[in-house]
Design a protein around this motif. Structure first.
Motif, PDB file in Angstrom:
ATOM      1  N   ASP A   9       0.779  -1.245  -0.057  1.00 46.30           N
ATOM      2  CA  ASP A   9       0.087  -0.130   0.078  1.00 46.30           C
ATOM      3  C   ASP A   9       0.886   1.162  -0.232  1.00 46.30           C
ATOM      4  O   ASP A   9       0.602   2.069  -0.262  1.00 46.30           O
ATOM      5  CB  ASP A   9      -0.963   0.004   1.207  1.00 46.30           C
ATOM      6  CG  ASP A   9      -1.925  -1.016   1.295  1.00 46.30           C
ATOM      7  OD1 ASP A   9      -2.209  -1.669   0.226  1.00 46.30           O
ATOM      8  OD2 ASP A   9      -2.506  -1.340   2.451  1.00 46.30           O
ATOM      9  N   ASN A  32       2.886   2.038  -1.995  1.00 49.28           N
ATOM     10  CA  ASN A  32       3.125   2.623  -3.311  1.00 49.28           C
ATOM     11  C   ASN A  32       1.963   3.727  -3.597  1.00 49.28           C
ATOM     12  O   ASN A  32       2.214   4.397  -4.597  1.00 49.28           O
ATOM     13  CB  ASN A  32       3.097   1.615  -4.368  1.00 49.28           C
ATOM     14  CG  ASN A  32       4.294   0.529  -4.191  1.00 49.28           C
ATOM     15  OD1 ASN A  32       5.436   0.830  -3.977  1.00 49.28           O
ATOM     16  ND2 ASN A  32       4.039  -0.703  -4.317  1.00 49.28           N
ATOM     17  N   GLU A  33       0.890   3.699  -2.888  1.00 48.36           N
ATOM     18  CA  GLU A  33       0.016   4.699  -3.122  1.00 48.36           C
ATOM     19  C   GLU A  33       0.082   5.803  -1.929  1.00 48.36           C
ATOM     20  O   GLU A  33      -0.731   6.839  -2.247  1.00 48.36           O
ATOM     21  CB  GLU A  33      -1.355   4.028  -2.945  1.00 48.36           C
ATOM     22  CG  GLU A  33      -1.709   2.761  -3.696  1.00 48.36           C
ATOM     23  CD  GLU A  33      -1.530   3.189  -5.363  1.00 48.36           C
ATOM     24  OE1 GLU A  33      -1.903   4.257  -5.790  1.00 48.36           O
ATOM     25  OE2 GLU A  33      -1.069   2.135  -6.107  1.00 48.36           O
ATOM     26  N   HIS A  34       1.141   5.886  -1.174  1.00 46.47           N
ATOM     27  CA  HIS A  34       1.384   6.920  -0.068  1.00 46.47           C
ATOM     28  C   HIS A  34       2.525   7.913  -0.626  1.00 46.47           C
ATOM     29  O   HIS A  34       3.358   7.456  -1.330  1.00 46.47           O
ATOM     30  CB  HIS A  34       1.471   6.258   1.153  1.00 46.47           C
ATOM     31  CG  HIS A  34       0.341   5.873   1.675  1.00 46.47           C
ATOM     32  ND1 HIS A  34      -0.460   6.605   2.556  1.00 46.47           N
ATOM     33  CD2 HIS A  34      -0.635   4.868   1.657  1.00 46.47           C
ATOM     34  CE1 HIS A  34      -1.634   5.906   3.006  1.00 46.47           C
ATOM     35  NE2 HIS A  34      -1.859   4.819   2.289  1.00 46.47           N
TER      36      HIS A  34
END
Length: 300
Positions: free
Chosen positions: A186, A188-190
């Motif tokens: 996750d 990678n989306e932050h």
């Protein structure tokens, strides 16, 4: 080569390290003219220019730099030999260490202070860099790094905490806006706050849970070599940060930061003092190694 040539070579090294005649003279209690004369004698003896001289600086020529690199270990060996016989059992000399920021802030201060109080005839100089340092090339006696970065020909002695850990943190406001990551993928989306190295190498976060390992290349608007800048960015809500637990102890305690992915954070071995196994150990380093070993035994 006679003893006067050796003295001139040592004076050449002093000037090269200090970056000028005046600064070398002030550091070592010598006259600038005597240092200049020594280098001129060497240049005449070898038939090659060793120093570039300007009104603002004095720097080694290419030939001078080659000579300096060969002289450093030889002069260190001579200093160590004389230190070992000076003043009987009372060690003297200067101990030069290179350490990373985490060690400079949270490990070395208490150890260094206690050591210098116990050994008033020893001096200590500490430089702070993040990459693995060739202690010979850096004119240091030893360095402190973590186990995975140590070369095989180095002797390594534990110093400071036996175990440490990296922790993931973020500001509550950031997580309220962007959600809490449930898995390392996750991230990678932050927005992530990245640590930089002077070499340009990008850090990879390696997160472990039991037998599962996930590697993440963090990306985000903020990257820094400074842990202070990184922690301030996390507190300001700029993203998720993975760093040494010691760096974020205060903002975690007062709620400015909270942990994320806590079950993915494993402990690892603490720092090691390392030095070359193929050179004579300077007296000051030998005493320092004995000191940290005695501390380790007393803490068990």
């Amino acid at each position: 080569m006679d003893i006067s040539d050796l003295t001139d070579m040592k004076m050449f090294a002093l000037v090269a390290e200090a970056g000028g005649f005046r600064s070398a003279a002030l550091r070592n209690g010598l006259s600038a003219s005597s240092l200049s004369d020594a280098i001129q004698r060497l240049e005449k003896l070898k038939g090659v220019r060793l120093m570039n001289r300007t009104t603002r600086s004095v720097t080694p020529t290419e030939a001078g730099q080659q000579l300096l690199e060969r002289l450093r270990p030889a002069l260190s060996e001579l200093d160590a030999a004389f230190d070992s016989i000076a003043m009987g059992d009372q060690a003297t000399g200067t101990l030069r260490l290179d350490v990373p920021g985490i060690v400079a802030r949270h490990v070395l201060p208490q150890i260094a202070s206690a050591f210098l109080v116990a050994h008033p005839t020893i001096r200590m100089e500490v430089t702070v860099t993040e990459g693995l340092v060739d202690v010979f090339a850096a004119n240091c006696d030893a360095g402190v790094r973590y186990e995975e970065h140590l070369a095989r020909d180095m002797i390594a002695v534990p110093i400071g905490p036996a175990r440490q850990r990296l922790v993931g943190v973020a500001a509550p406001d950031y997580l309220a806006r962007h959600g809490v990551p449930a898995h390392p993928r996750d991230l990678n989306e932050h927005a992530c706050i990245r640590h930089m190295f002077g070499s340009g190498r990008r850090i990879v976060w390696e997160l472990k849970r039991k037998k599962e390992i996930v590697r993440v290349v963090p990306d985000g608007r903020l990257a820094s070599e400074s842990s202070d800048v990184e922690v301030a960015g996390a507190v300001a809500g700029l993203g998720i940060l993975f760093t040494f637990e010691e760096f974020v102890a205060e903002p975690l305690a007062d709620g400015r930061l909270v942990r994320v992915l806590n079950d993915w954070q494993e402990e690892f071995a603490g720092p090691r003092l390392y030095y070359n196994s193929r050179r004579q150990m300077p007296a000051a380093l030998r005493v320092f190694v004995d000191f940290i070993k005695s501390q380790s035994r007393s803490e068990r």
